[in-house]
Motif scaffolding. Structure first.
Motif, PDB file in Angstrom:
ATOM      1  N   HIS A 146       5.211  -0.904  -4.564  1.00 37.73           N
ATOM      2  CA  HIS A 146       5.772  -1.697  -3.470  1.00 37.73           C
ATOM      3  C   HIS A 146       6.152  -3.092  -3.965  1.00 37.73           C
ATOM      4  O   HIS A 146       5.363  -3.768  -4.643  1.00 37.73           O
ATOM      5  N   ASP A 149       7.526  -4.995   1.354  1.00 36.45           N
ATOM      6  CA  ASP A 149       7.417  -3.785   2.172  1.00 36.45           C
ATOM      7  C   ASP A 149       8.369  -2.688   1.704  1.00 36.45           C
ATOM      8  O   ASP A 149       8.543  -1.670   2.388  1.00 36.45           O
ATOM      9  N   GLU A 150       8.983  -2.879   0.536  1.00 37.31           N
ATOM     10  CA  GLU A 150       9.919  -1.891  -0.001  1.00 37.31           C
ATOM     11  C   GLU A 150       9.255  -1.077  -1.103  1.00 37.31           C
ATOM     12  O   GLU A 150       8.651  -1.630  -2.028  1.00 37.31           O
ATOM     13  N   ALA A 537      -1.144   3.163  -0.091  1.00 35.74           N
ATOM     14  CA  ALA A 537      -0.783   2.071   0.811  1.00 35.74           C
ATOM     15  C   ALA A 537      -1.592   2.230   2.088  1.00 35.74           C
ATOM     16  O   ALA A 537      -1.358   3.151   2.875  1.00 35.74           O
ATOM     17  N   SER A 542      -0.446  -5.639   4.428  1.00 38.78           N
ATOM     18  CA  SER A 542       0.871  -6.190   4.115  1.00 38.78           C
ATOM     19  C   SER A 542       1.131  -6.224   2.616  1.00 38.78           C
ATOM     20  O   SER A 542       2.277  -6.297   2.172  1.00 38.78           O
ATOM     21  N   HIS A 544       0.189  -4.119  -0.953  1.00 40.35           N
ATOM     22  CA  HIS A 544      -0.349  -2.861  -1.464  1.00 40.35           C
ATOM     23  C   HIS A 544      -0.625  -3.011  -2.958  1.00 40.35           C
ATOM     24  O   HIS A 544       0.307  -3.116  -3.766  1.00 40.35           O
TER      25      HIS A 544
END
Length: 546
Positions: A146, A149-150, A537, A542, A544
């Protein structure tokens, strides 16, 4: 079952050729598994794993294990229920191969076949295409990570592919790191993540001014700058640059170490011959064809300050070894402790050719496979005498001696005689003193992941977990919420059945007892393949970690 350490390897009677499995049908729609035992109530989130899923296209076959088409696997754990799904990474490379029904993009060990979709003139003109404009594979089959958040699938080129964490669909166009960082040609699939979400990685620039260089890259957490949202990639920057020892032979590397105050980069004598590479690129030969192992060279340790990017002037070296995976590194009483899985020779890469793995009786010498090793690098070396052991830490057999030219020559200590790879830790102890590491034991027969390993890094004690007829994968430690002890949490891995190719299970182990807590057995729509690496995750987090 759990067992005390033993260096005796399993004598398997049935080699199921697990690496030769090819998934003919994805499990695109999640299937729910059958829970046996009791999952911890707090365990909630996604375990996403990545690895080779397809052995070829049409009548063309990949040559090397590192070439096979990426297949993403995922378990979602929620309210005591678990689902499993899998999707091929729908990158440009996969789509081109599928359309042509043959391998038309060069991989690590496989040269591309002529693309039947191109005219003879187009094929001829492709030889004059600059390297940075050529078809670089986006078959990202090594790991996932990650960035904010991608979620991205990663390999060892300068390309990543974003995937939807809920559906596993490939999202948008491929991400070229050289669009964010100038002249990046390769990067590792093993970044590090700080508690605030900052991601660090190693990259190479073959055409840098002054010659090839290794760069340490920082990707800050997503932020709003002047009212505009900036992703981690948008903020990428180089924090340090290390010159290659040999200008035309940069080192291969797969991972690196990090502590609270330092980065540790291992420059090993498994090198990319750039002259061969440039010639092979035009001849359609593979990356592997330009790799060389120089057994008489030394392996170098480069130490870089995290606060300034300054490379320490002290030169550290050891006898030649190859490493893919760093386990952890930390600082203690003026020393850097570096733990990794070491292999005596780079020639082991050729053992993973599919022509070898397709033989039912294929076996590798245990001495040619990875063993867990520790090195200790003293930081205070100025004014010290030559040929005196500078390691003053207790309970270690590691040594470091200053040579006449000022180089600190280090000798490592083997932690366990077992063949151990894919090491993981409780990542909250990354870069800090720790006690436990977890990995897989590699069986020399078929190079299979036969047993799970727990190592006490202070005592050398090793515990093993095994189930007859099953194969394991890289163990991933998940810390319990508000944990205060290093072992407080669970270890997740997957189980494959050697005789039932559609079976896959999520296995949950207690890190303290090294016994099974629960498992969730699923039936996939097609054959389930082995994986390399993964990331958990947790629901609601928020950031990871790995």
């Amino acid at each position: 079952m759990a067992a005390k350490h033993t260096p005796v390897y399993l004598k398997e009677t049935n080699n199921s050729l697990i690496w030769m499995r090819s998934c003919e049908k994805e499990t695109a729609k999640p299937v729910e598994g059958k829970v046996k035992g009791e999952l911890p109530q707090w365990l909630s989130g996604r375990l996403t794993r990545n690895g080779p899923g397809k052995t070829g296209f049409g009548d063309t076959q990949f040559n090397h294990l590192f070439d096979m088409s990426a297949l993403i696997h995922q378990f979602i754990i929620h309210d005591g229920r678990v689902t499993y799904q899998s999707r091929f990474l729908q990158g440009d490379t996969y789509k081109k191969n599928l359309k042509a029904n043959r391998i038309v993009v060069t991989e690590f060990g496989t040269g591309a076949y002529p693309d039947p979709c191109k005219t003879l003139f187009q094929r001829f003109m492709s030889f004059f295409t600059p390297l940075n404009k050529r078809d670089i594979t986006d078959n990202c089959l090594v790991s996932v990570c990650h960035f904010g958040d991608e979620l991205y699938a990663m390999t060892e080129t300068n390309v990543m592919r974003r995937i939807d964490p809920e559906t596993l669909e490939t999202v948008g166009e491929k991400t070229n790191l050289d669009e964010y960082l100038m002249a990046v040609n390769t990067a590792t699939a093993h970044p590090h993540v700080d508690p605030d979400g900052t991601v660090y990685n190693m990259a190479s620039s073959f055409a840098a001014k002054g010659g090839p260089r290794y760069t340490i890259v920082k990707f800050p957490p997503p932020a709003v700058v002047n009212g505009k949202k900036k992703s981690s990639l948008d903020q990428a920057r180089v924090v340090s640059s290390i010159p290659c020892k040999h200008k035309l032979q940069p080192s291969y590397y797969h991972s690196f170490g990090i502590t609270e105050n330092y980065y540790i980069f291992v420059e090993q004598p498994f090198v990319l011959n750039l002259k061969k590479f440039l010639l092979n690129a035009y001849l359609g030969k593979s990356f592997l064809a330009a790799m060389e192992w120089h057994s008489k060279e030394k392996t170098k340790f480069h130490v870089v300050r995290r606060d300034t990017g300054e490379i320490l002037s002290t030169k550290y070296a050891s006898d030649a070894f190859l490493t893919f995976h760093h386990t952890n590194a930390y600082e203690e009483d003026g020393h850097l402790v570096v733990d990794l899985c070491a292999i005596k020779s780079g020639d082991v890469i050729s053992q993973f050719l599919l022509k070898n793995l397709s033989q039912g009786d294929f076996q590798v010498s245990p001495s040619d496979l990875p063993h867990h090793r520790r090195y200790v690098l003293p930081l205070r070396t100025q004014g010290t005498r030559t040929n005196t052991n500078l390691v003053t830490l207790k309970d270690t057999k590691c040594t470091a001696r200053k040579l006449e030219d000022g180089t600190i020559f280090v000798e490592g200590q083997v932690i366990s005689p077992n063949i151990i790879d894919l090491p993981r830790i409780n990542y909250k102890y990354n870069g800090k003193p720790y006690t436990f590491a977890y990995g897989v034991e590699v069986n020399p027969l078929g190079v299979q992941f036969s047993r799970l390993v727990k190592m006490n890094m202070r005592t050398g004690e090793t515990q093993l977990w095994h189930e007859e007829g099953k194969l394991v994968s890289e163990p991933v430690f998940v810390a319990a919420p508000d944990a205060t002890r290093e072992e407080e949490g669970v270890v997740l891995t997957t189980l494959l059945d050697k005789n039932n190719p559609t079976f896959i299970a999520l296995l949950v182990l207690d890190p303290t007892s090294w016994k099974e807590v629960a498992r969730v057995e699923c039936v996939a729509q097609g054959k389930v393949t082995q994986t390399f690496h993964g990331q958990f995750a947790a629901t609601g987090d928020s950031v990871h970690l790995l």
